[in-house]
Design a protein around this motif. Structure first.
Motif, short mmCIF file in Angstrom:
data_model
loop_
_atom_site.label_atom_id
_atom_site.label_comp_id
_atom_site.label_asym_id
_atom_site.label_seq_id
_atom_site.Cartn_x
_atom_site.Cartn_y
_atom_site.Cartn_z
N ILE A 95 -12.55 -19.67 -26.86
CA ILE A 95 -13.35 -21.15 -26.62
C ILE A 95 -12.36 -22.14 -26.37
CG2 ILE A 95 -15.17 -20.33 -28.34
CD1 ILE A 95 -13.69 -22.23 -30.49
N ASN A 96 -13.26 -23.13 -25.74
CA ASN A 96 -12.07 -24.58 -25.76
C ASN A 96 -12.56 -25.37 -27.07
OD1 ASN A 96 -10.97 -24.30 -23.26
ND2 ASN A 96 -12.79 -24.51 -22.07
N LEU A 97 -11.60 -26.07 -27.56
CA LEU A 97 -11.67 -26.71 -28.66
C LEU A 97 -11.09 -28.08 -28.87
CD1 LEU A 97 -12.82 -26.38 -31.70
CD2 LEU A 97 -10.75 -25.44 -32.50
N LEU B 237 -4.67 -28.19 -29.16
CA LEU B 237 -6.03 -28.60 -29.03
C LEU B 237 -6.26 -28.31 -27.56
CD1 LEU B 237 -6.15 -31.74 -31.09
CD2 LEU B 237 -7.27 -29.87 -31.52
N ASP B 238 -7.44 -27.99 -27.06
CA ASP B 238 -7.56 -27.96 -25.58
C ASP B 238 -7.77 -29.53 -25.01
OD1 ASP B 238 -8.17 -24.98 -24.53
OD2 ASP B 238 -9.33 -25.24 -26.61
N CYS B 239 -8.23 -30.36 -25.76
CA CYS B 239 -8.31 -31.73 -25.46
C CYS B 239 -8.00 -32.53 -26.59
CB CYS B 239 -9.43 -31.96 -24.55
SG CYS B 239 -9.33 -33.79 -23.79
N LEU B 240 -7.44 -33.68 -26.54
CA LEU B 240 -7.27 -34.65 -27.66
C LEU B 240 -7.84 -36.11 -26.91
CD1 LEU B 240 -6.55 -35.79 -30.60
CD2 LEU B 240 -4.32 -36.45 -29.59
N TYR B 241 -8.88 -36.64 -27.54
CA TYR B 241 -9.49 -37.67 -27.04
C TYR B 241 -9.03 -38.84 -27.83
CZ TYR B 241 -12.69 -34.91 -24.00
OH TYR B 241 -13.25 -34.00 -23.18
N LEU B 242 -8.58 -40.00 -26.99
CA LEU B 242 -8.40 -41.35 -27.57
C LEU B 242 -9.63 -42.14 -27.48
CD1 LEU B 242 -4.51 -41.61 -26.11
CD2 LEU B 242 -5.39 -40.67 -28.40
N TYR B 243 -9.60 -43.33 -27.90
CA TYR B 243 -10.77 -44.41 -27.63
C TYR B 243 -10.32 -45.57 -26.84
CZ TYR B 243 -13.49 -41.96 -31.30
OH TYR B 243 -14.27 -41.18 -31.94
N GLU C 227 5.04 -30.57 -26.28
CA GLU C 227 5.45 -29.49 -27.29
C GLU C 227 4.39 -28.50 -27.47
OE1 GLU C 227 7.02 -32.85 -30.62
OE2 GLU C 227 5.16 -32.09 -30.70
N GLY C 228 3.58 -28.57 -26.68
CA GLY C 228 2.33 -27.55 -26.54
C GLY C 228 1.11 -27.53 -27.66
N ARG C 229 1.22 -28.70 -28.32
CA ARG C 229 0.13 -28.71 -29.41
C ARG C 229 -1.18 -29.27 -28.73
NH1 ARG C 229 2.25 -31.94 -34.31
NH2 ARG C 229 3.44 -33.31 -32.80
N VAL C 230 -1.02 -30.04 -27.60
CA VAL C 230 -2.14 -30.68 -26.86
C VAL C 230 -2.19 -30.09 -25.42
CG1 VAL C 230 -3.20 -32.69 -26.01
CG2 VAL C 230 -2.28 -32.63 -28.64
N HIS C 231 -3.09 -29.63 -24.94
CA HIS C 231 -3.29 -29.20 -23.74
C HIS C 231 -3.63 -30.16 -22.54
CE1 HIS C 231 -2.98 -24.63 -24.41
NE2 HIS C 231 -2.09 -25.28 -24.89
N HIS C 232 -4.74 -31.03 -22.92
CA HIS C 232 -5.27 -32.15 -22.17
C HIS C 232 -5.41 -33.28 -23.05
CE1 HIS C 232 -5.89 -29.37 -18.70
NE2 HIS C 232 -6.28 -28.69 -19.34
N ASP D 188 -5.87 -37.16 -18.43
CA ASP D 188 -6.35 -36.64 -17.24
C ASP D 188 -7.93 -36.37 -17.38
OD1 ASP D 188 -6.84 -34.24 -18.97
OD2 ASP D 188 -4.72 -33.43 -18.54
N THR D 189 -8.75 -36.76 -18.56
CA THR D 189 -9.85 -36.71 -18.69
C THR D 189 -10.68 -37.97 -19.30
OG1 THR D 189 -9.38 -34.28 -19.66
CG2 THR D 189 -11.61 -35.12 -20.24
N VAL D 190 -11.80 -38.26 -18.77
CA VAL D 190 -12.43 -39.22 -19.26
C VAL D 190 -13.89 -38.82 -19.74
CG1 VAL D 190 -14.01 -41.18 -18.27
CG2 VAL D 190 -11.56 -41.07 -17.66
#
Length: 377
Positions: free
Chosen positions: A71-73, A106-112, A134-139, A164-166
């Motif tokens: 899965i993506n998480l 994490l496949d993606c970490l979102y900021l606000y 460090e590889g702990r976040v991919h996107h 890289d993601t909105v």
């Protein structure tokens, strides 16, 4: 079973109840729902540390641990959380999320995007970039609302391509919104959208703005899902994992996406320009403001307004609003005692009491207009 790979489930509205004023997840029901989503082919899940009283990450980590590699998480960094430590808040939150979600990355970490106004985004970006190296976040993504979307290009210009993601948590019905998202997508940004009408299997009444165009036996949920899924600008479409009814509707739409032509669906969405006279209400549906001591279902009322303001579906908006209005005795204005508890608990410091009254007046006026329209016809 084939499911459109656009679909992403959010845990913001998993089944819960209140115990002495505290949000408590109904874990047996929620677990059944998450596993059902996975069995129906859903492979992307997104959450946040603050959802449902701060329990969602631990819950999701436990339930999805056996299938993590399939899965993506994703999760969010809630910079506004007053319980975060003053020092190293970002690292504390990221480490906690990874531990609670039982994952190494994490496949993606979102900021606000809201954090831009407080001057906090540059530091968050620097820390997120280090976590990615460090590889702990991919996107790395950023979340925009209808109120700050049009600043997206300016915000992204200062991020040195780190983001890289909105994500937008609403349905873009304005042409200017769609054009902006297309421009971002063409620049290489992944576009994630969500906020579908989660009205379950309730049939959609005739739309007063489009009485000559009626699709029989369709629900508000299905209509909004089809509208969203048909727009090629979205790489992912987020839906609220709230009930089996809604999950089944969303998955069925994905399996049978060509049941209706897009032009047929689009006729239901009549908003063509921003009306500054309408109340400006943004609700992330986190539930922190609840429970109201007088029983006002705050986030549900704001969601009912979104049916009209964001989707243009007047009758479903009125029907759902009246349902919640009746639960408090017919008038929010009379039921609300101005205790202010909701605003103290709101993580985004929104003027909830003012907004509730503005929405009630707007919806009551809309109801009068609707009746006059019906009488005229």
């Amino acid at each position: 079973m084939h499911i459109n790979n656009k679909l992403t489930a959010t845990t913001i509205s998993l089944p819960f109840y209140y115990d002495n004023g505290k949000l408590v997840m109904n874990e047996p029901l929620a677990e059944s729902l998450v596993k059902d989503a996975y069995s129906q082919g859903i492979r992307s899940f997104t959450t946040s540390p603050q959802y449902i009283g701060g329990t969602c990450e631990c819950f999701l980590g436990r339930v999805l641990e056996p299938v993590r590699k399939f899965i993506n998480l994703s999760t969010n960094y809630p910079y506004f959380d007053k319980t975060l430590p003053v020092e190293n808040a970002f690292e504390f939150c990221l480490s906690r999320s990874l531990m609670d979600l039982r994952t190494e990355y994490l496949d993606c970490l979102y900021l606000y995007a809201d954090s831009v106004e407080e001057g906090l985004l540059p530091q968050q970006l620097m820390q997120a970039k280090m976590a990615k190296e460090e590889g702990r976040v991919h996107h790395i993504g950023i979340i925009f609302t209808p109120l700050n979307l049009f600043s997206a290009k300016e915000v992204l210009k200062g991020t040195n391509n780190i983001i890289d993601t909105v994500m937008i948590y609403f349905i873009p019905t304005l042409e200017a919104q769609k054009e902006l998202l297309s421009e971002l997508k063409n620049s290489g940004i992944t576009i994630v959208g969500g906020g579908l009408v989660d009205a379950g299997n309730k049939q959609l009444p005739n739309n007063i703005l489009s009485k000559s165009h009626v699709i029989k036996n369709i629900t508000a949920s299905e209509l909004a899902t089809r509208y969203f899924m048909s727009q090629s600008v979205f790489d992912e479409v987020i839906f609220q994992l709230e009930s089996k009814d809604f999950l089944d509707i969303v998955c069925e739409v994905s399996r049978n996406s060509k049941k209706y032509d897009y032009t047929e669906i689009e006729k239901y969405f009549k908003q063509t320009e921003f009306n500054p006279a309408n109340p400006r209400v943004i609700c992330c549906n986190c539930g922190y403001c609840s429970p109201c001591p007088k029983g006002i279902e705050i986030n549900k009322i704001f969601n009912s307004y979104a049916y009209y303001n964001q989707y243009g579906m007047s009758n479903i908006a009125l029907e759902v609003f009246k349902e919640y209005q009746d639960k408090v005795g017919g008038s929010i204005e009379k039921a609300c005692i101005n205790c202010g508890l909701c605003e103290k608990k709101c993580s985004h410091s929104t003027p909830i009491r003012k907004n509730l009254r503005a929405v009630e007046k707007f919806m009551n006026d809309l109801n009068i207009t609707s009746k006059n329209f019906e009488n005229y016809n």
